[in-house]
Scaffold this motif. Structure first.
Motif, short mmCIF file in Angstrom:
data_model
loop_
_atom_site.label_atom_id
_atom_site.label_comp_id
_atom_site.label_asym_id
_atom_site.label_seq_id
_atom_site.Cartn_x
_atom_site.Cartn_y
_atom_site.Cartn_z
N UNK A 41 0.83 -1.21 0.00
CA UNK A 41 0.00 0.00 0.00
C UNK A 41 0.87 1.26 0.00
N UNK A 42 2.12 1.12 -0.40
CA UNK A 42 3.09 2.22 -0.43
C UNK A 42 3.19 2.89 0.94
N UNK A 43 3.09 2.05 1.98
CA UNK A 43 3.23 2.50 3.36
C UNK A 43 2.22 3.57 3.74
N UNK A 44 1.01 3.45 3.20
CA UNK A 44 -0.07 4.36 3.56
C UNK A 44 -0.36 4.24 5.05
N UNK A 45 -0.68 5.34 5.66
CA UNK A 45 -0.81 5.44 7.12
C UNK A 45 -2.26 5.20 7.54
N UNK A 46 -2.47 4.22 8.41
CA UNK A 46 -3.81 3.96 8.94
C UNK A 46 -3.74 3.86 10.46
N UNK A 47 -4.87 3.55 11.08
CA UNK A 47 -4.94 3.52 12.54
C UNK A 47 -4.03 2.45 13.12
N UNK A 48 -4.03 1.26 12.51
CA UNK A 48 -3.17 0.19 13.02
C UNK A 48 -1.71 0.59 12.98
N UNK A 49 -1.27 1.18 11.88
CA UNK A 49 0.12 1.61 11.80
C UNK A 49 0.43 2.65 12.87
N UNK A 50 -0.50 3.57 13.10
CA UNK A 50 -0.29 4.58 14.12
C UNK A 50 -0.12 3.98 15.51
N UNK A 51 -0.99 3.03 15.85
CA UNK A 51 -0.87 2.34 17.14
C UNK A 51 0.48 1.64 17.26
N UNK A 52 0.87 0.92 16.23
CA UNK A 52 2.11 0.15 16.29
C UNK A 52 3.33 1.07 16.29
N UNK A 53 3.27 2.14 15.53
CA UNK A 53 4.37 3.10 15.47
C UNK A 53 4.62 3.67 16.87
N UNK A 54 3.56 4.12 17.52
CA UNK A 54 3.69 4.72 18.85
C UNK A 54 4.21 3.70 19.86
N UNK A 55 3.68 2.49 19.82
CA UNK A 55 4.10 1.47 20.77
C UNK A 55 5.55 1.07 20.54
N UNK A 56 5.95 0.93 19.28
CA UNK A 56 7.33 0.55 18.99
C UNK A 56 8.30 1.60 19.52
N UNK A 57 7.99 2.87 19.31
CA UNK A 57 8.88 3.92 19.80
C UNK A 57 8.98 3.89 21.31
N UNK A 58 7.88 3.57 21.98
CA UNK A 58 7.89 3.49 23.44
C UNK A 58 8.76 2.34 23.94
N UNK A 59 8.98 1.34 23.09
CA UNK A 59 9.75 0.16 23.49
C UNK A 59 11.24 0.27 23.13
N UNK A 60 11.65 1.33 22.49
CA UNK A 60 13.06 1.43 22.11
C UNK A 60 13.95 1.40 23.36
N UNK A 61 15.06 0.68 23.30
CA UNK A 61 15.93 0.59 24.48
C UNK A 61 16.62 1.91 24.77
N UNK A 62 17.05 2.08 25.99
CA UNK A 62 17.68 3.33 26.42
C UNK A 62 19.03 3.56 25.75
N UNK A 63 19.56 2.52 25.11
CA UNK A 63 20.85 2.66 24.41
C UNK A 63 20.75 3.46 23.12
#
Length: 281
Positions: A41-63
């Protein structure tokens, strides 16, 4: 310097599997390469992507000391998912205002990271996709890359902080031109307008160059980088009442535009063009 990409087999692992975003680490987990990952979908942005994007960033290690944002496949992002836009056209203005504020926040949550974010614009960046790149700290692309903010062609007010970041990055007149006309520009023009800091010859060089910049940042003592970044971001907040105020205005204005028949007509026409292209493959 050339970088070899490899998903980590040992050490830090994300707590869950993601379907619409991806992440790999470089240089002992000091650099996170986050990718928008809906390539069909050429990386079109939807609600699921938004949820996962935010959660992934929250999980990034402190390093992690620098994040590189890119798109999987041949595009950076085609912007808002067409079904998401059709759903907005069939919803109420009041609900759409709240929905858009939530939608913006999921993606712009990256601004709460205390490390620099580099956009490796490896392919077309359109609408909200380009807005997302504008909200990062440094942008890299290539000469023939297609960039566009086509909100006006849909009869739609800009969103995803376009009216906040674009005038600051490229100037008021350039912002007006790009937002009012919806004109396509290429990477070379984007460099001339000040939208990106680096424009390379080939798309495959974009991520390599972005990682070189990230490596340079990550090699510096972290406190100086973090405090400098926070100072500059606070300077941005002084513009036009701040980011939150701009997003509230954009959400209200977009909600009003979603209710117009012209917007629905444009969305349905675009949806038909996408369907026709898929049938021709």
């Amino acid at each position: 310097m050339r970088f070899r990409f490899a998903r980590l087999r040992r050490g830090f692992r994300m707590r869950r599997a993601y379907h619409t975003v991806g992440c790999i680490f470089e240089e002992n987990k000091t650099i996170a390469v986050v990718s928008l990952s809906r390539p069909e979908q050429l990386n079109a942005m939807n609600v699921e992507m938004g949820h996962e994007f935010k959660q992934m960033l929250n999980e990034l290690p402190h390093t992690v000391r620098c994040v590189v944002l890119t798109g999987k496949g041949k595009a950076f992002s085609a912007g808002g998912d067409i079904q998401f836009l059709e759903d907005r056209a069939r919803d109420t203005p009041h609900h759409n205002t709240q929905e858009m504020l939530r939608f913006y926040d999921r993606f712009l949550s990256m601004r709460r990271l205390k490390v620099p974010i580099i956009s490796a614009i490896n392919g077309p960046a359109v609408g909200a996709g380009l807005c997302l790149a504008m909200a990062t700290d440094i942008r890299v692309t290539y000469s023939e890359c297609m960039l566009q903010l086509p909100f006006s062609t849909f009869g739609l007010h800009p969103g995803m902080a376009a009216t906040f970041f674009l005038p600051q990055v490229a100037g008021y007149e350039t912002a007006l031109r790009l937002l009012l006309t919806g004109d396509k520009i290429n990477g070379k023009q984007a460099k001339e307008m000040g939208l990106v800091s680096e424009c390379l010859n080939e798309p495959e060089d974009v991520l390599t160059k972005s990682l070189e910049i990230a490596s340079s940042i990550a090699s510096c003592p972290p406190v100086g980088i973090e405090t400098t970044l926070m100072t500059l971001r606070r300077q941005q907040e002084l513009y036009s009442g701040g980011l939150a105020s701009a997003l509230a205005r954009e959400a209200d204005a977009q909600a009003a535009c979603y209710a117009t028949p012209e917007f629905l007509e444009q969305v349905l026409a675009t949806k038909e063009r996408i369907s026709s292209k898929k049938k021709q493959r």
